[in-house]
Scaffold this motif. Structure first.
Motif, PDB file in Angstrom:
ATOM      1  N   ASP A 106     133.056  74.737 -32.567  1.00 52.73           N
ATOM      2  CA  ASP A 106     131.712  75.322 -32.536  1.00 52.73           C
ATOM      3  C   ASP A 106     131.783  76.719 -33.154  1.00 52.73           C
ATOM      4  O   ASP A 106     131.741  77.723 -32.453  1.00 52.73           O
ATOM      5  N   GLN A 109     129.008  79.101 -32.367  1.00 52.21           N
ATOM      6  CA  GLN A 109     128.907  79.267 -30.921  1.00 52.21           C
ATOM      7  C   GLN A 109     127.529  78.857 -30.372  1.00 52.21           C
ATOM      8  O   GLN A 109     127.235  79.065 -29.203  1.00 52.21           O
ATOM      9  N   ALA A 110     126.706  78.233 -31.199  1.00 52.18           N
ATOM     10  CA  ALA A 110     125.362  77.820 -30.780  1.00 52.18           C
ATOM     11  C   ALA A 110     125.404  76.747 -29.696  1.00 52.18           C
ATOM     12  O   ALA A 110     124.566  76.745 -28.779  1.00 52.18           O
ATOM     13  N   ALA A 112     127.883  76.187 -27.457  1.00 51.75           N
ATOM     14  CA  ALA A 112     128.343  76.816 -26.215  1.00 51.75           C
ATOM     15  C   ALA A 112     127.211  77.605 -25.569  1.00 51.75           C
ATOM     16  O   ALA A 112     127.020  77.554 -24.347  1.00 51.75           O
ATOM     17  N   ARG A 113     126.436  78.303 -26.372  1.00 50.59           N
ATOM     18  CA  ARG A 113     125.295  79.071 -25.826  1.00 50.59           C
ATOM     19  C   ARG A 113     124.232  78.136 -25.260  1.00 50.59           C
ATOM     20  O   ARG A 113     123.662  78.399 -24.200  1.00 50.59           O
ATOM     21  N   ALA A 114     123.946  77.028 -25.954  1.00 46.51           N
ATOM     22  CA  ALA A 114     122.940  76.077 -25.476  1.00 46.51           C
ATOM     23  C   ALA A 114     123.336  75.503 -24.115  1.00 46.51           C
ATOM     24  O   ALA A 114     122.486  75.320 -23.233  1.00 46.51           O
ATOM     25  N   TYR A 115     124.617  75.232 -23.950  1.00 51.08           N
ATOM     26  CA  TYR A 115     125.088  74.676 -22.680  1.00 51.08           C
ATOM     27  C   TYR A 115     125.254  75.745 -21.598  1.00 51.08           C
ATOM     28  O   TYR A 115     125.354  75.413 -20.422  1.00 51.08           O
ATOM     29  N   GLY A 116     125.322  76.994 -21.991  1.00 50.95           N
ATOM     30  CA  GLY A 116     125.571  78.050 -21.026  1.00 50.95           C
ATOM     31  C   GLY A 116     127.033  78.136 -20.634  1.00 50.95           C
ATOM     32  O   GLY A 116     127.369  78.616 -19.548  1.00 50.95           O
ATOM     33  N   GLU A 118     130.663  79.436 -20.157  1.00 53.21           N
ATOM     34  CA  GLU A 118     131.083  80.806 -19.890  1.00 53.21           C
ATOM     35  C   GLU A 118     132.583  81.020 -19.970  1.00 53.21           C
ATOM     36  O   GLU A 118     133.028  82.136 -20.179  1.00 53.21           O
ATOM     37  N   SER A 178     137.210  84.070 -20.252  1.00 52.20           N
ATOM     38  CA  SER A 178     135.865  84.110 -20.835  1.00 52.20           C
ATOM     39  C   SER A 178     135.894  83.547 -22.258  1.00 52.20           C
ATOM     40  O   SER A 178     136.910  83.665 -22.950  1.00 52.20           O
ATOM     41  N   TRP A 181     133.301  85.546 -27.464  1.00 47.36           N
ATOM     42  CA  TRP A 181     132.066  85.572 -28.261  1.00 47.36           C
ATOM     43  C   TRP A 181     132.223  86.471 -29.474  1.00 47.36           C
ATOM     44  O   TRP A 181     132.920  87.494 -29.422  1.00 47.36           O
TER      45      TRP A 181
END
Length: 184
Positions: A106, A109-110, A112-116, A118, A178, A181
């Motif tokens: 990814d 990182q879109a 990972a962000r959509a799924y939340g 962390e 983490s 990002w």
């Protein structure tokens, strides 16, 4: 620094994606979704929390796949800052551990962000309708592997989801590094 994601948001819907695998082929959610459930896990190569369980993850993924559960791993770490998490190293990691599931990158990182997502590892277990039923840990392991006889919490949850469509009410959140990002 260890991060622990929030507890399961039961019923939250999954998010479609199209990402390259370690061989450059594009893989979508529909390509990996299982008829009885789907596990989407965010991992990376360098995280000690992932490394402590990766062989157990591969073992349990085989059992899930045999039960009709689709399995996929996604790495969303910034490979510019963490080159050990880049696509070439992902390919080597998948081969070294005998992944039986796609390992996707990814880069934006879109997803990972959509799924939340962390942390690594971060597990999202869905029923056949694409409703979130598990967001817990793999097992008691942390930066070092838990005992060989540790309760297989993720596997138990996913098999329950495959059988009933519902995940366990009580779940212990995963813990890990983490996600790395990208800076804006």
């Amino acid at each position: 620094m260890a991060v622990s994601p929030p507890v399961c948001d039961f019923g939250a819907l999954w998010h479609d994606f199209r990402l390259p695998d370690t061989d450059g082929r594009t893989c979508s959610l529909s390509d990996i979704a299982g008829p009885r459930g789907t596990l989407i896990m965010f991992i990376c190569n360098h995280c000690p929390y992932v490394q402590s369980i990766i062989d157990r993850v591969v073992r349990d993924a085989r059992q899930m796949q045999a039960a009709g559960i689709g399995v996929v791993a996604i790495s969303a770490n910034d490979a510019d800052e963490y080159p050990q998490d880049g696509p070439d190293q992902m390919r080597a990691e998948a081969a070294r551990h005998g992944f039986t599931f796609p390992y996707l990158y990814d880069e934006t990182q879109a997803v990972a962000r959509a799924y939340g997502a962390e942390c690594t590892p971060d597990f999202f277990g869905y029923n056949a309708k694409g409703e979130l039923q598990y967001r817990g840990r793999f097992d008691i392991s942390a930066r070092t592997p838990g005992p060989s006889g540790a309760r297989r919490e993720l596997l138990e949850a996913m098999l329950q989801i495959a059988e009933t469509g519902k995940g366990p009410e009580n779940q212990v959140a995963s813990m890990g590094c983490s996600i790395k990002w990208k800076t804006a």
